[in-house]
Structures are given as structure tokens and as C-alpha cells.
Write an enzyme that holds these catalytic residues in place. Sequence first.
Site, PDB file in Angstrom:
ATOM      1  N   GLY A   2       0.659  -1.072  -0.289  1.00 54.60           N
ATOM      2  CA  GLY A   2       0.286   0.469   0.231  1.00 54.60           C
ATOM      3  C   GLY A   2       1.087   1.239   0.137  1.00 54.60           C
ATOM      4  N   ARG A   5       2.062   1.286   4.386  1.00 53.82           N
ATOM      5  CA  ARG A   5       2.886  -0.310   4.100  1.00 53.82           C
ATOM      6  C   ARG A   5       3.037  -1.361   2.906  1.00 53.82           C
ATOM      7  NH1 ARG A   5      -0.763  -2.188   9.241  1.00 53.82           N
ATOM      8  NH2 ARG A   5      -2.341  -1.684   8.589  1.00 53.82           N
ATOM      9  N   LYS A   7       1.845  -5.461   3.693  1.00 54.88           N
ATOM     10  CA  LYS A   7       1.343  -6.327   4.691  1.00 54.88           C
ATOM     11  C   LYS A   7       1.809  -7.354   4.250  1.00 54.88           C
ATOM     12  CE  LYS A   7      -2.608  -4.514   5.419  1.00 54.88           C
ATOM     13  NZ  LYS A   7      -4.094  -4.686   5.574  1.00 54.88           N
ATOM     14  N   TYR A  86     -17.204  -0.300 -12.121  1.00 51.65           N
ATOM     15  CA  TYR A  86     -15.911   0.068 -12.934  1.00 51.65           C
ATOM     16  C   TYR A  86     -15.991  -0.324 -14.668  1.00 51.65           C
ATOM     17  CZ  TYR A  86     -14.067   3.030  -9.373  1.00 51.65           C
ATOM     18  OH  TYR A  86     -13.779   4.057  -8.333  1.00 51.65           O
ATOM     19  N   GLY A  93      -8.818   0.573  -7.950  1.00 48.19           N
ATOM     20  CA  GLY A  93      -7.692  -0.090  -7.491  1.00 48.19           C
ATOM     21  C   GLY A  93      -7.943  -1.330  -6.991  1.00 48.19           C
ATOM     22  N   ASP A  95      -6.484  -2.980  -4.418  1.00 50.38           N
ATOM     23  CA  ASP A  95      -6.679  -2.895  -3.264  1.00 50.38           C
ATOM     24  C   ASP A  95      -8.398  -3.137  -2.730  1.00 50.38           C
ATOM     25  OD1 ASP A  95      -7.201  -0.671  -3.495  1.00 50.38           O
ATOM     26  OD2 ASP A  95      -5.754   0.125  -1.689  1.00 50.38           O
TER      27      ASP A  95
END
Length: 239
Positions: A2, A5, A7, A86, A93, A95
Site C-alpha cells: 500500500g 505499509r 503487509k 467500473y 484500485g 486493493d
Amino acid sequence: LGNSRLKAAPVDAQGRIGEVLAFPHDGRRLPRDWDAALPGRIASAAVSSVVSTGLRTALLDALATRCGRISVARTLARCDGISIAYAHPARLGVDRFLAMLGAHARGGGPWLLVGVGTALTIDLLDAGGRHRGGRIAPSPSLMRAALSARAPHLPEAGGGFVEFASDTADALTSGCEGAALALVQASRNSAATLLGAAPAVLVHGGGSGPLLPRIPGARAAPTLVLEGLARWLWMERAA
């Protein structure tokens, strides 16, 4: 990977997520020796990234020294029972896409997915797996940083949430967190009107801690994106 961060977590054959490792970064480089926390050899890895090419390349290069197979997730118009709103999938994105995959795999729904990181993202996923769209706004921490950048006398951190503050730091926390909470509540109300039923709220992201207790009935879902990544990998391997 991200905006603030990295992960990582192991996943078993049933798609269950193990212990999550988190590595803060400054957007330009990963912390020194971050990969020392990883196993010496990894059979395969799945990666999702919303950051610049340089940082993503550094991650992939580090994984390539110990990993036999690397898959990079991308947003798809349809996957594992969900369909996104979309018209151009690449603009959503990855994520957010993975969070929807993770939520749908949990069963139930409809879901209102609230991600709190650098941005505040809100997505509505109905019980049939149809993405009804979403919203993006600055997160409370980004609001504070932007205010401090334009008005350096305003503190970027500190303060607590109160309804009507009598101190500047408290007023900033209350205003920025309150704005985020108001957007979540407005989205929740609009979703209930659109679907005819109130969605369950799943909250994830590194900045979710201060907001979660003040969103009635919301559930913490700290591994939601990783759950979706594991699900995406399973679908990619099955294809």
C-alpha cells in the site's frame, strides 16, 4: 503493498490467512532488511500493489531471490462471483477489488466496505456480488497532514475525539474523524435506500482503529485485502 505499509501473511491450502506482518514505508523505499522476516524459501507468492513502479519493482526483486513463482493481482471486471461497477476495470484500485473478493467469499451481504489508509474508500457490494460503486476521500490522517502543510501552526497529530472541542488538537481530531464518520454514515443510509436493506459494514486498513468503535455495528476486518488476494490466487491457478 500500500501507500504507507507493506503487509504480508502466509496462506494455507484452504485460503486461511496466518499471522500478518506489517512494514511501514515512506513511499520511496522499503525499510532496511524488511525481508529478513520472511522464510528463506517461498513456494509461491501473490502480490498486489497500488504504489509506484520503483517500489513495486523492489518488492518483486526481493521476492524473486527466494520465491519459485510470483503472481501479480490485477482488477478484473468479473471474478469469483463478483462484478465491478467500473466500465474500465484498471481504474479501480486493486486493493478495493480484493477487499470485495474477500467480503464476498465470507458469504452473506450486502456489504459496505470501508478502507482507512492514506485514503478513505467506501464500496457497496450487494448480496449477489454486484459492485454498486463507491467513494474515495482523504483519510483523517491525510486531512490532518494537508491542513498542517498549508497551516504549519496546526498540529499534524495529537488530540482526542469529542463532540465539541475546547482545544485545537481535539478540534482537529474531532473534525477530521467526524468528517470520515459522516461520509460512512451517509453511504450507509444511501445503501439502505438503494438496496432496501441495510448493509453490514466491514472496516479494514491501518487507520481504522479510531473510527471503528464509532461506527455502530461495524466489524473489524484487518485481513480483508489479504483474504481477497488469497481468493484471487486460487481463481488464477484454477483458470
